[in-house]
Design an enzyme around this catalytic site. Structure first.
Site, mmCIF file in Angstrom:
data_model
loop_
_atom_site.group_PDB
_atom_site.id
_atom_site.type_symbol
_atom_site.label_atom_id
_atom_site.label_comp_id
_atom_site.label_asym_id
_atom_site.label_seq_id
_atom_site.Cartn_x
_atom_site.Cartn_y
_atom_site.Cartn_z
ATOM 1 N N ARG A 40 0.694 -1.114 0.008
ATOM 2 C CA ARG A 40 0.031 0.566 -0.140
ATOM 3 C C ARG A 40 0.602 1.368 0.027
ATOM 4 N NH1 ARG A 40 -3.076 0.044 5.261
ATOM 5 N NH2 ARG A 40 -3.729 0.806 4.615
ATOM 6 N N SER A 81 -6.329 -2.988 9.223
ATOM 7 C CA SER A 81 -4.553 -3.237 9.348
ATOM 8 C C SER A 81 -4.188 -2.898 10.892
ATOM 9 C CB SER A 81 -3.835 -2.241 8.748
ATOM 10 O OG SER A 81 -2.347 -1.645 9.230
ATOM 11 N N LYS A 100 -3.857 -6.039 14.237
ATOM 12 C CA LYS A 100 -2.711 -6.154 14.785
ATOM 13 C C LYS A 100 -2.686 -6.768 16.855
ATOM 14 C CE LYS A 100 -0.919 -3.219 12.136
ATOM 15 N NZ LYS A 100 -0.277 -2.063 11.769
HETATM 16 N N1 URA Z 1 -1.041 2.471 11.152
HETATM 17 C C1 URA Z 1 -0.951 1.280 10.986
HETATM 18 O O1 URA Z 1 -0.746 -0.178 11.458
HETATM 19 N N2 URA Z 1 -1.846 0.933 9.580
HETATM 20 C C2 URA Z 1 -2.315 1.877 8.681
HETATM 21 O O2 URA Z 1 -3.065 1.024 7.576
HETATM 22 C C3 URA Z 1 -2.313 2.904 8.696
HETATM 23 C C4 URA Z 1 -1.327 3.137 9.820
#
Ligand code: URA
Length: 433
Positions: free
Chosen positions: A177, A192, A196
């Site tokens: 990206r 995203s 996590k």
């Molecule tokens: N931080 C992230 O971990 N992912 C993103 O897509 C944007 C900011």
């Protein structure tokens, strides 16, 4: 798992269709394995950016990214009373001078809530928490899972690098990206970040969604949509999640860099520091503690009376750092002066972030090193009355040939208006739960 044709999936999203959970699970798995080519995934990302996704698709995309790697589990953590310890984490979408994690993690741990803060490095103009902490002599970012659990149990707070096993699909997808103009898609940012955080296993989560020139989200409506999406994803996955929308038109505090941000964080932990950093630290601590079920805490008092500083020192020492060591200082400095008398009504966050980055505080590529002492020290914040010729900023670097490019970045950063003018000084814009 059912197999699909990547081109069919791209066409479906290109034409505004909805992807099924099977299609999404296959796509993420196939891309992680290398069975979908980067050019196909780039096309799909662009289709998602242009066409969007509904909440169900985003939740399935997030779940598939979580399933690409390991999930951590803190349920074996026990407090002194033998009960399972609550965990809480904070995530900021990234800003300039955003050092809040440093005082916040030890501050929340004072009240018995464990803080597993898995952090990243900076890329572009936004700083990275690990880069800042690495300016402390001896401090180590990489811990294995056993060390992480031990420190959470003994000290209560850990700030360390997220291991490669956590959501590996996101790692690959984010890199793609970054080079295909598809970072700014709300479904992709939300999945995203949340993949996590959910894989990390925190029980509760407070999101600091930045709005303004120095943030991904330039306006409040976009930031609100991102915050609502992430809160919904968190709740759906059983993580008690709230979000604050906070102002990132102006840098936070009076420093943007690495060692100088650590220095400012230590001032906050010593009961001082800039008012905006203190206000946001205390507010985020209150939100994290409330999410973790602690409602009678007074975080501001724990900053004033040294309890948060005690946890900070133990947290730094547990990772090999010397909390009392002198921090690195840049070899060269240059001063930016106020061009006129009047009220400082704008000190642009993006411009200051780019200047700090060009001075050596940030990196252009993941493998670059950062300069610990580099950055921008600000001497006035919006709202202050300044006189022509007064120092406004000090630029810091080890490599003085960087000053010109940093000054270029700052060319339109400052706006000074006649006496009586008032900038928009709101720090916390909204709360989404
Ligand atoms: N931080 C992230 O971990 N992912 C993103 O897509 C944007 C900011």
């Amino acid at each position: 798992m059912t197999t699909f044709d990547a081109v069919d999936i791209i066409r479906t999203k290109r034409d505004g269709g909805i992807l099924s959970s099977e299609q999404i699970a296959w796509t993420i798995d196939a891309y992680t394995r290398g069975a979908i080519a980067d050019e196909q995934m780039s096309a799909l990302n662009m289709a998602i950016l242009l066409r969007g996704m509904n909440l169900q698709e985003i939740a399935q995309w997030t779940a598939a990214m979580i399933a690409s790697g390991e999930r951590m589990d803190f349920s074996s953590l026990r407090g002194p009373d033998g009960k399972v310890k609550a965990t809480s984490d904070k995530h900021s979408t990234g800003g300039v001078g955003d050092k809040i994690t440093l005082p916040l993690a030890p501050l929340v741990a004072v009240f018995g809530v464990a803080v597993p803060q898995l952090s990243g490095r900076g890329l572009g103009h936004t700083g990275g928490t690990l880069d800042k902490l690495e300016s402390i002599p001896g401090w180590q970012a990489n811990l294995d899972n056993a060390q992480l659990m031990r420190q959470l149990s003994d000290v209560g707070a850990v700030i360390c690098a997220a291991g490669a096993g956590l959501a590996p699909a996101d790692r690959k997808l984010y890199a793609l990206r970054d080079v295909t103009g598809t970072v700014e898609a709300i479904p992709l940012i939300a999945s995203s970040i949340m993949s996590k955080k959910i894989a990390e296993g925190t029980g509760s989560l407070v999101l600091d969604v930045k709005v303004g020139s120095g943030a991904f989200m330039k306006n409040e409506a976009q930031a609100r949509e991102l915050a609502q999406t992430m809160v919904a994803l968190g709740k759906d996955a059983g993580v008690n999640t709230v979000a604050l929308l906070t102002n990132m038109n102006t840098p936070l505090g009076l420093t943007a860099g690495n060692a100088i941000e650590v220095e400012e964080s230590v001032e906050v932990l010593a009961g001082g520091g800039p008012q905006d950093v203190v206000e946001l630290t205390v507010r985020l601590a209150e939100e994290m503690l409330a999410c973790a079920g602690v409602h009678d805490a007074d975080p501001a008092a724990a900053l004033r009376d040294g309890r948060a500083m005690d946890v900070w020192k133990r947290m730094i020492a547990a990772q090999g750092g010397d909390p009392d060591a002198a921090l690195p200082v840049a070899r060269e400095s240059d001063t930016v002066y106020a061009p006129a008398d009047g009220v400082l009504v704008q000190l642009d966050a993006l411009a200051v972030g780019v200047a700090a980055w060009r001075l050596g505080a940030g990196r252009a590529r993941k493998e670059d090193a950062v300069q610990a002492g580099a950055g921008v020290r600000m001497h006035a914040k919006p709202g202050a009355y300044v006189r022509a010729g007064e120092p406004l900023m000090t630029l810091l670097t080890d490599t003085p040939d960087r000053f010109d490019r940093a000054r270029e970045a700052l060319a339109d950063a400052v706006v000074i208006a006649p006496e009586g003018s008032r900038p928009d000084a709101r720090l916390i814009l909204d709360r989404i739960s």
